[in-house]
Design a protein around this motif. Structure first.
Motif, mmCIF file in Angstrom:
data_model
loop_
_atom_site.group_PDB
_atom_site.id
_atom_site.type_symbol
_atom_site.label_atom_id
_atom_site.label_comp_id
_atom_site.label_asym_id
_atom_site.label_seq_id
_atom_site.Cartn_x
_atom_site.Cartn_y
_atom_site.Cartn_z
ATOM 1 N N GLN A 85 0.832 -1.207 0.000
ATOM 2 C CA GLN A 85 0.000 0.000 0.000
ATOM 3 C C GLN A 85 0.871 1.263 0.000
ATOM 4 O O GLN A 85 0.642 2.195 -0.770
ATOM 5 C CB GLN A 85 -0.873 0.049 1.263
ATOM 6 C CG GLN A 85 -1.953 -0.978 1.347
ATOM 7 C CD GLN A 85 -3.106 -0.657 0.438
ATOM 8 O OE1 GLN A 85 -2.997 -0.900 -0.765
ATOM 9 N NE2 GLN A 85 -4.167 -0.116 0.957
ATOM 10 N N ALA A 86 1.855 1.283 0.887
ATOM 11 C CA ALA A 86 2.669 2.487 1.065
ATOM 12 C C ALA A 86 3.542 2.744 -0.161
ATOM 13 O O ALA A 86 3.587 3.872 -0.675
ATOM 14 C CB ALA A 86 3.533 2.355 2.319
ATOM 15 N N VAL A 87 4.228 1.719 -0.634
ATOM 16 C CA VAL A 87 5.157 1.932 -1.758
ATOM 17 C C VAL A 87 4.373 2.276 -3.027
ATOM 18 O O VAL A 87 4.781 3.149 -3.797
ATOM 19 C CB VAL A 87 6.076 0.706 -1.984
ATOM 20 C CG1 VAL A 87 7.018 0.946 -3.155
ATOM 21 C CG2 VAL A 87 6.883 0.415 -0.728
ATOM 22 N N SER A 88 3.219 1.621 -3.213
ATOM 23 C CA SER A 88 2.440 1.930 -4.425
ATOM 24 C C SER A 88 1.941 3.374 -4.378
ATOM 25 O O SER A 88 1.960 4.078 -5.388
ATOM 26 C CB SER A 88 1.281 0.944 -4.602
ATOM 27 O OG SER A 88 0.280 1.129 -3.619
ATOM 28 N N ALA A 89 1.518 3.821 -3.191
ATOM 29 C CA ALA A 89 1.031 5.200 -3.066
ATOM 30 C C ALA A 89 2.176 6.194 -3.249
ATOM 31 O O ALA A 89 2.012 7.232 -3.900
ATOM 32 C CB ALA A 89 0.364 5.404 -1.704
ATOM 33 N N ALA A 90 3.341 5.882 -2.698
ATOM 34 C CA ALA A 90 4.488 6.787 -2.824
ATOM 35 C C ALA A 90 4.920 6.907 -4.282
ATOM 36 O O ALA A 90 5.131 8.004 -4.799
ATOM 37 C CB ALA A 90 5.653 6.285 -1.965
ATOM 38 N N ARG A 91 5.005 5.765 -4.927
ATOM 39 C CA ARG A 91 5.462 5.785 -6.328
ATOM 40 C C ARG A 91 4.437 6.534 -7.217
ATOM 41 O O ARG A 91 4.820 7.280 -8.123
ATOM 42 C CB ARG A 91 5.702 4.344 -6.779
ATOM 43 C CG ARG A 91 5.340 4.013 -8.179
ATOM 44 C CD ARG A 91 6.342 4.487 -9.221
ATOM 45 N NE ARG A 91 5.638 4.481 -10.496
ATOM 46 C CZ ARG A 91 6.151 4.619 -11.684
ATOM 47 N NH1 ARG A 91 7.431 4.813 -11.816
ATOM 48 N NH2 ARG A 91 5.411 4.585 -12.751
ATOM 49 N N ALA A 92 3.149 6.391 -6.927
ATOM 50 C CA ALA A 92 2.126 7.085 -7.717
ATOM 51 C C ALA A 92 2.235 8.598 -7.563
ATOM 52 O O ALA A 92 1.783 9.351 -8.428
ATOM 53 C CB ALA A 92 0.729 6.605 -7.322
ATOM 54 N N LEU A 93 2.839 9.058 -6.465
ATOM 55 C CA LEU A 93 3.017 10.500 -6.267
ATOM 56 C C LEU A 93 4.246 11.031 -7.018
ATOM 57 O O LEU A 93 4.500 12.240 -7.024
ATOM 58 C CB LEU A 93 3.159 10.813 -4.767
ATOM 59 C CG LEU A 93 1.858 10.643 -3.953
ATOM 60 C CD1 LEU A 93 2.144 10.698 -2.457
ATOM 61 C CD2 LEU A 93 0.834 11.704 -4.347
ATOM 62 N N LEU A 138 7.401 12.109 12.649
ATOM 63 C CA LEU A 138 7.156 13.510 12.287
ATOM 64 C C LEU A 138 8.448 14.312 12.384
ATOM 65 O O LEU A 138 8.742 15.145 11.526
ATOM 66 C CB LEU A 138 6.062 14.110 13.176
ATOM 67 C CG LEU A 138 4.639 13.596 12.892
ATOM 68 C CD1 LEU A 138 3.674 13.986 14.000
ATOM 69 C CD2 LEU A 138 4.131 14.092 11.535
ATOM 70 N N GLY A 139 9.235 14.037 13.418
ATOM 71 C CA GLY A 139 10.506 14.737 13.593
ATOM 72 C C GLY A 139 11.463 14.460 12.452
ATOM 73 O O GLY A 139 12.230 15.341 12.035
ATOM 74 N N ALA A 140 11.433 13.238 11.923
ATOM 75 C CA ALA A 140 12.313 12.871 10.807
ATOM 76 C C ALA A 140 11.735 13.320 9.469
ATOM 77 O O ALA A 140 12.383 13.188 8.437
ATOM 78 C CB ALA A 140 12.547 11.359 10.788
ATOM 79 N N ASP A 141 10.500 13.808 9.494
ATOM 80 C CA ASP A 141 9.812 14.270 8.290
ATOM 81 C C ASP A 141 9.628 13.157 7.257
ATOM 82 O O ASP A 141 9.671 13.390 6.046
ATOM 83 C CB ASP A 141 10.568 15.451 7.665
ATOM 84 C CG ASP A 141 9.649 16.277 6.772
ATOM 85 O OD1 ASP A 141 8.443 16.335 7.070
ATOM 86 O OD2 ASP A 141 10.137 16.829 5.766
ATOM 87 N N ALA A 142 9.441 11.917 7.744
ATOM 88 C CA ALA A 142 9.231 10.780 6.840
ATOM 89 C C ALA A 142 7.914 10.948 6.085
ATOM 90 O O ALA A 142 7.084 11.790 6.447
ATOM 91 C CB ALA A 142 9.212 9.489 7.650
ATOM 92 N N ASP A 143 7.735 10.145 5.030
ATOM 93 C CA ASP A 143 6.523 10.261 4.221
ATOM 94 C C ASP A 143 5.511 9.153 4.512
ATOM 95 O O ASP A 143 4.338 9.423 4.715
ATOM 96 C CB ASP A 143 6.896 10.273 2.742
ATOM 97 C CG ASP A 143 7.790 11.454 2.407
ATOM 98 O OD1 ASP A 143 7.323 12.591 2.546
ATOM 99 O OD2 ASP A 143 8.968 11.234 2.053
ATOM 100 N N PHE A 144 5.992 7.908 4.497
ATOM 101 C CA PHE A 144 5.132 6.761 4.800
ATOM 102 C C PHE A 144 5.878 5.843 5.769
ATOM 103 O O PHE A 144 7.115 5.779 5.726
ATOM 104 C CB PHE A 144 4.800 5.951 3.538
ATOM 105 C CG PHE A 144 3.977 6.688 2.519
ATOM 106 C CD1 PHE A 144 2.590 6.590 2.523
ATOM 107 C CD2 PHE A 144 4.600 7.476 1.545
ATOM 108 C CE1 PHE A 144 1.835 7.276 1.575
ATOM 109 C CE2 PHE A 144 3.840 8.159 0.595
ATOM 110 C CZ PHE A 144 2.454 8.058 0.616
ATOM 111 N N ALA A 145 5.130 5.135 6.600
ATOM 112 C CA ALA A 145 5.752 4.127 7.454
ATOM 113 C C ALA A 145 4.774 2.979 7.665
ATOM 114 O O ALA A 145 3.551 3.178 7.648
ATOM 115 C CB ALA A 145 6.163 4.724 8.797
ATOM 116 N N VAL A 146 5.344 1.800 7.819
ATOM 117 C CA VAL A 146 4.552 0.597 8.075
ATOM 118 C C VAL A 146 5.275 -0.229 9.137
ATOM 119 O O VAL A 146 6.473 -0.049 9.356
ATOM 120 C CB VAL A 146 4.378 -0.258 6.795
ATOM 121 C CG1 VAL A 146 3.511 0.464 5.777
ATOM 122 C CG2 VAL A 146 5.742 -0.603 6.173
#
Ligand SMILES: *Cc1c(COP(=O)(O)O)cnc(C)c1O
Length: 395
Positions: A91-99, A195-203
């Motif tokens: 879910q996360a990688v597919s959403a990230a790549r679509a962006l 949030l502190g690391a400003d990451a985009d997606f996590a699982v």
């Protein structure tokens, strides 16, 4: 201050067992038996279908997600539960790549857990992307402007090596890429600050350090700046804006809810809730300090008393998760001999003895006992018996 003497009382551990394998499957919270029984006796049996509303089953994935969010530096309403980690990663990688539709490359490292690489390989094939895999120490140099997604597991399942999430995320952002962090060996183990690391997606999964039970559901987080743009490929009805409108067309739910797929695993979530009752008493900074103390004590003990074992983890605790690996040419047999004496760690091919330290239920005495038993097995060569060389299906 977290009272670890109290949290230790909250887990069931069989008599005579020193458990250093919570990095694979955490032990059972004593209250899980009662919590699951209550779900059966009061909810499923009595409420039947009305339980979805009356017992709040439908909102349970978000409620439990909120309690996990606190442990990983995320905010309320940002985490949702469901499926397995492999599915949530997809879910996360597919959403990230679509962006990043104009970019093709998904970058990961060879220290990643194979399932993550398999998921990314299949996704890349399906969407015409490319999975690029480099050595963990080469990740930084491989962050190039053609990158769509940097997909990493923060803590290496074999070595315990911890990536610098904030630094690598900043580099990925400078290159115009998005990040997906797998927290399988981080959640409940180290002081994650998404949030502190400003990451985009996590699982992450909940059956390892979080003690949710075998097959417990995974979690997924999206940074709030992306949560209404993210479009996972796997679009299920419970990620729809109005599941009970039964529209023929998909409209994503607002926020993290769109990452849900199908019916939540209510019984499994009940068991996980029992574990979260313990986690609610824990400050991650206390846990991290206690975990470092345990792993440092273990390394010092093994290096003093167990000749022939070679540390397979970073020596600097700041660069390590909550597990320690040692190599031995006959690692499998040595681990079987240890387990036969009640000290449970695990073995990862080709030659790594792996030990996870969880201050929630492990004490300094556990560490000392494990070192003493390991030293004795090596001194006496008792690992070299035929029964310790026979391989089981699950190592
Ligand atoms: C444990 C682990 C998994 C397992 O995934 P499941 O889908 O829950 O079986 C995946 N990735 C990593 C990094 C892990 O440590």
């Amino acid at each position: 201050m977290t009272d670890f003497a109290r949290t230790r009382q909250a887990f069931y551990l069989p008599q005579g067992i020193t458990y250093l394998d919570g990095n694979s499957l955490g032990p059972m919270p004593k209250a899980a038996t009662e919590r699951v029984a209550r779900m059966m006796a009061d909810e499923w049996s009595e409420m039947l279908i009305t339980g979805w509303n009356r017992a709040g089953w439908m909102d349970q994935p978000g409620r439990v997600g909120d309690r996990i969010a606190r442990l990983i530096g995320a905010g309320p309403g940002q985490v949702v539960m469901g499926d397995t980690l492999s599915v949530k990663l997809f879910q996360a990688v597919s959403a990230a790549r679509a962006l990043r539709p104009d970019r093709r490359v998904i970058l990961s490292d060879s220290g990643n857990f194979p399932s993550d690489l398999y998921v990314a390989e299949g996704l890349a094939r399906a969407v015409g992307a490319e999975l690029r895999v480099v050595a963990p120490e080469d990740v930084e140099a491989a962050i190039t402007p053609d990158l769509a997604v940097l997909m990493l597991t923060e803590v290496d399942y074999r070595t315990g090596r911890r990536h610098d999430m904030a630094a690598l995320t900043a580099l990925a952002h400078q290159a115009g890429a998005l990040t997906v962090w797998d927290l399988a060996h981080s959640a409940g183990a180290v002081d994650v600050d998404l949030l502190g690391a400003d990451a985009d997606f996590a699982v992450g999964c909940t059956y390892k350090y979080l003690n949710g039970g075998p097959g417990a559901p995974a979690f997924i987080w999206t940074h709030p700046r992306l949560e209404d743009q993210a479009q996972p490929i796997l679009q299920g009805w419970l990620g729809h804006a109005a599941p009970f409108a039964f529209d023929l067309d998909y409209r994503p739910a607002p926020g993290i809810q769109r990452m849900r797929v199908g019916t939540p695993p209510v019984i499994a979530l009940a068991a996980l809730e029992a574990a979260m009752d313990v986690w609610d008493q824990v400050e991650m900074a206390d846990l991290r300090a206690a975990s470092i103390a345990l792993s440092e004590r273990f390394i010092a003990g093994v290096e003093a008393e167990c000749p022939g074992l070679i540390l397979n983890s970073p020596r600097d605790p700041a660069r390590r998760g909550s597990q320690v690996g040692f190599r031995h040419p006959q690692g499998y047999a040595v681990m079987q001999a240890l387990i036969a004496q009640g000290v449970i760690g695990d073995f990862r091919a080709p030659d790594v003895l792996r030990f996870g330290f969880a201050p929630l239920y492990n004490s300094a005495e556990d560490v000392d006992h494990a070192v003493a038993v390991l030293a004795c097995i090596l001194r006496e060569g008792s690992w070299d018996r035929p029964e310790f060389h026979r391989r089981a299906a699950v190592t």
